[in-house]
Design an enzyme around this catalytic site. Structure first.
Site, PDB file in Angstrom:
ATOM      1  N   ASN A  10       0.870  -1.177   0.000  1.00 16.63           N
ATOM      2  CA  ASN A  10       0.000   0.000   0.000  1.00 16.63           C
ATOM      3  C   ASN A  10       0.905   1.224   0.000  1.00 16.63           C
ATOM      4  O   ASN A  10       1.496   1.548   1.016  1.00 16.63           O
ATOM      5  CB  ASN A  10      -0.882  -0.039   1.265  1.00 16.63           C
ATOM      6  CG  ASN A  10      -1.688   1.240   1.450  1.00 16.63           C
ATOM      7  OD1 ASN A  10      -1.801   2.050   0.532  1.00 16.63           O
ATOM      8  ND2 ASN A  10      -2.247   1.424   2.645  1.00 16.63           N
ATOM      9  N   LYS A  12       0.131   4.251  -0.238  1.00 17.25           N
ATOM     10  CA  LYS A  12      -0.515   5.431   0.370  1.00 17.25           C
ATOM     11  C   LYS A  12      -0.297   6.650  -0.551  1.00 17.25           C
ATOM     12  O   LYS A  12      -0.232   6.481  -1.760  1.00 17.25           O
ATOM     13  CB  LYS A  12       0.018   5.662   1.778  1.00 17.25           C
ATOM     14  CG  LYS A  12      -0.062   4.385   2.633  1.00 17.25           C
ATOM     15  CD  LYS A  12       0.156   4.635   4.079  1.00 17.25           C
ATOM     16  CE  LYS A  12       0.139   3.308   4.821  1.00 17.25           C
ATOM     17  NZ  LYS A  12       0.227   3.451   6.255  1.00 17.25           N
ATOM     18  N   HIS A  96      -9.360   0.909   4.822  1.00 18.32           N
ATOM     19  CA  HIS A  96      -8.084   1.051   5.549  1.00 18.32           C
ATOM     20  C   HIS A  96      -8.304   1.945   6.768  1.00 18.32           C
ATOM     21  O   HIS A  96      -9.126   2.870   6.730  1.00 18.32           O
ATOM     22  CB  HIS A  96      -7.032   1.661   4.615  1.00 18.32           C
ATOM     23  CG  HIS A  96      -5.650   1.621   5.200  1.00 18.32           C
ATOM     24  ND1 HIS A  96      -5.204   2.568   6.084  1.00 18.32           N
ATOM     25  CD2 HIS A  96      -4.641   0.741   5.045  1.00 18.32           C
ATOM     26  CE1 HIS A  96      -3.958   2.266   6.447  1.00 18.32           C
ATOM     27  NE2 HIS A  96      -3.597   1.159   5.829  1.00 18.32           N
ATOM     28  N   GLU A  98      -6.709   4.344   7.896  1.00 21.32           N
ATOM     29  CA  GLU A  98      -6.539   5.786   7.650  1.00 21.32           C
ATOM     30  C   GLU A  98      -7.788   6.377   7.005  1.00 21.32           C
ATOM     31  O   GLU A  98      -8.130   7.532   7.249  1.00 21.32           O
ATOM     32  CB  GLU A  98      -5.282   6.010   6.776  1.00 21.32           C
ATOM     33  CG  GLU A  98      -4.015   5.786   7.598  1.00 21.32           C
ATOM     34  CD  GLU A  98      -2.805   5.353   6.792  1.00 21.32           C
ATOM     35  OE1 GLU A  98      -2.815   5.480   5.551  1.00 21.32           O
ATOM     36  OE2 GLU A  98      -1.838   4.872   7.427  1.00 21.32           O
ATOM     37  N   GLU A 168      -5.213  -5.398  10.535  1.00 22.89           N
ATOM     38  CA  GLU A 168      -4.184  -4.404  10.793  1.00 22.89           C
ATOM     39  C   GLU A 168      -4.444  -3.718  12.125  1.00 22.89           C
ATOM     40  O   GLU A 168      -5.273  -2.801  12.207  1.00 22.89           O
ATOM     41  CB  GLU A 168      -4.194  -3.346   9.692  1.00 22.89           C
ATOM     42  CG  GLU A 168      -3.958  -3.910   8.311  1.00 22.89           C
ATOM     43  CD  GLU A 168      -3.396  -2.848   7.371  1.00 22.89           C
ATOM     44  OE1 GLU A 168      -2.284  -3.038   6.903  1.00 22.89           O
ATOM     45  OE2 GLU A 168      -4.065  -1.831   7.153  1.00 22.89           O
ATOM     46  N   GLY A 174       2.702   1.833  10.728  1.00 28.60           N
ATOM     47  CA  GLY A 174       3.654   2.935  10.578  1.00 28.60           C
ATOM     48  C   GLY A 174       4.352   3.327  11.867  1.00 28.60           C
ATOM     49  O   GLY A 174       4.995   4.371  11.929  1.00 28.60           O
ATOM     50  N   SER A 213       3.660  -2.643  10.276  1.00 29.80           N
ATOM     51  CA  SER A 213       5.121  -2.690  10.408  1.00 29.80           C
ATOM     52  C   SER A 213       5.710  -4.051  10.039  1.00 29.80           C
ATOM     53  O   SER A 213       6.665  -4.502  10.661  1.00 29.80           O
ATOM     54  CB  SER A 213       5.548  -2.263  11.817  1.00 29.80           C
ATOM     55  OG  SER A 213       5.124  -0.933  12.079  1.00 29.80           O
TER      56      SER A 213
HETATM   57  C1  PEP Z   1      -0.603  -0.085   6.213  1.00 30.71           C
HETATM   58  O1  PEP Z   1      -0.776   1.111   6.178  1.00 30.71           O
HETATM   59  O2  PEP Z   1      -1.460  -0.836   5.696  1.00 30.71           O
HETATM   60  C2  PEP Z   1       0.584  -0.601   6.876  1.00 30.71           C
HETATM   61  C3  PEP Z   1       0.559  -1.842   7.288  1.00 30.71           C
HETATM   62  O3  PEP Z   1       1.636   0.263   7.059  1.00 30.71           O
HETATM   63  P1  PEP Z   1       3.080  -0.081   7.658  1.00 30.71           P
HETATM   64  O4  PEP Z   1       3.558  -1.349   7.006  1.00 30.71           O
HETATM   65  O5  PEP Z   1       3.940   1.081   7.305  1.00 30.71           O
HETATM   66  O6  PEP Z   1       2.907  -0.257   9.125  1.00 30.71           O
END
Ligand code: PEP
Length: 252
Positions: A10, A12, A96, A98, A168, A174, A213
């Protein structure tokens, strides 16, 4: 049941079209031998067609980061599933955290988008997950149950196998904080059990990605868990080498 690992990046709101093209050109030879995992990259809308072109003929597929639920109409600034399909998109991230946090996404709109994705033959990646406050308050299972119940409303047992769920934990996105493989597996197992309650044996076919992460150093241990069938990757998908290493470690 053998479920094919699916690793999706992703991006973003990162990567212009030329940067996205360069990333895919670099990624292609690094993952060309990978057959055990489905590889997906999800660029911004303006970068999609360039990336579709760059990835053509390779084992890299393209997804979107969102879709609108209507096919067309007075929805300024939105993009529909059929438009994305025609642009060469095969997957769609939906709900997601966000989008939930900053753009008012709810389980109801997740469900509307999910139905639109299925109608357009896009493979939906439906995101669910709890915040830190919810985990610390012992509410993780309740939150996930509500997100599954609302997000998957009216979905049938015939459809569920074609839907990817991305678990998630919001506190791990992040932040560099990853759920331990054991902690993630416990939650993935809970999700699988809920899906079984809702859809019976068809739930065995559902791929449940972990996101938060994930990086080359921890992808092997996470994806080795019984109910973790891949990853949704933010930061580590923005560099070809780290994304390729993460994928290769996950299937090693
Ligand atoms: C995400 O935004 O779906 C995500 C998992 O981000 P990150 O890997 O940076 O934690």
């Amino acid at each position: 049941m053998a479920r094919k690992v699916i690793i999706a990046g992703n991006w973003k709101m990162n990567k212009t079209a030329s940067e996205g093209k360069a990333l895919v050109e670099e990624l292609k030879p690094l993952v060309s031998e990978v057959t055990e995992a489905e590889i997906v990259v999800c660029p911004t809308f303006t970068t999609i067609s360039t990336v579709v072109e760059a990835a053509a003929g390779s084992n890299i597929k393209v997804g979107s980061q969102n879709i609108h639920w209507a096919e067309s109409g007075a929805f300024t600034g939105e993009i529909s599933a059929v438009m994305l399909k025609e642009a060469g998109v095969e997957y769609a991230i939906i709900g997601h955290s966000e989008r939930r946090q900053y753009f008012g996404e709810t389980d109801v709109t997740v469900n509307q988008r999910l139905k639109a994705a299925l109608a357009a033959n896009l493979i939906p990646i439906v995101c669910i997950g709890e915040t830190l406050e919810e985990r610390e308050g012992g509410k993780t299972e309740k939150v996930l149950f509500t997100q599954l119940e609302g997000g998957l409303a009216d979905i049938t047992a015939e459809q569920i196998g074609g839907i990817v769920i991305a678990y998630e934990p919001v506190w791990a996105i992040g932040t560099g904080k990853t759920a331990t493989p054991e902690m993630a597996e416990e939650t993935h197992n809970y999700i699988r059990c809920q899906l079984k309650d809702m859809f019976g044996d068809a739930a065995e076919a559902v791929r449940i990605q972990y996101g938060g992460s994930m990086k080359p150093e921890n992808s092997a241990e996470l994806v080795a868990q019984k109910n973790i069938d891949g990853g949704l990757i933010g930061g580590a998908s923005l560099k070809a080498e780290s994304f390729a290493d993460l994928i290769k470690n996950a299937i090693a």
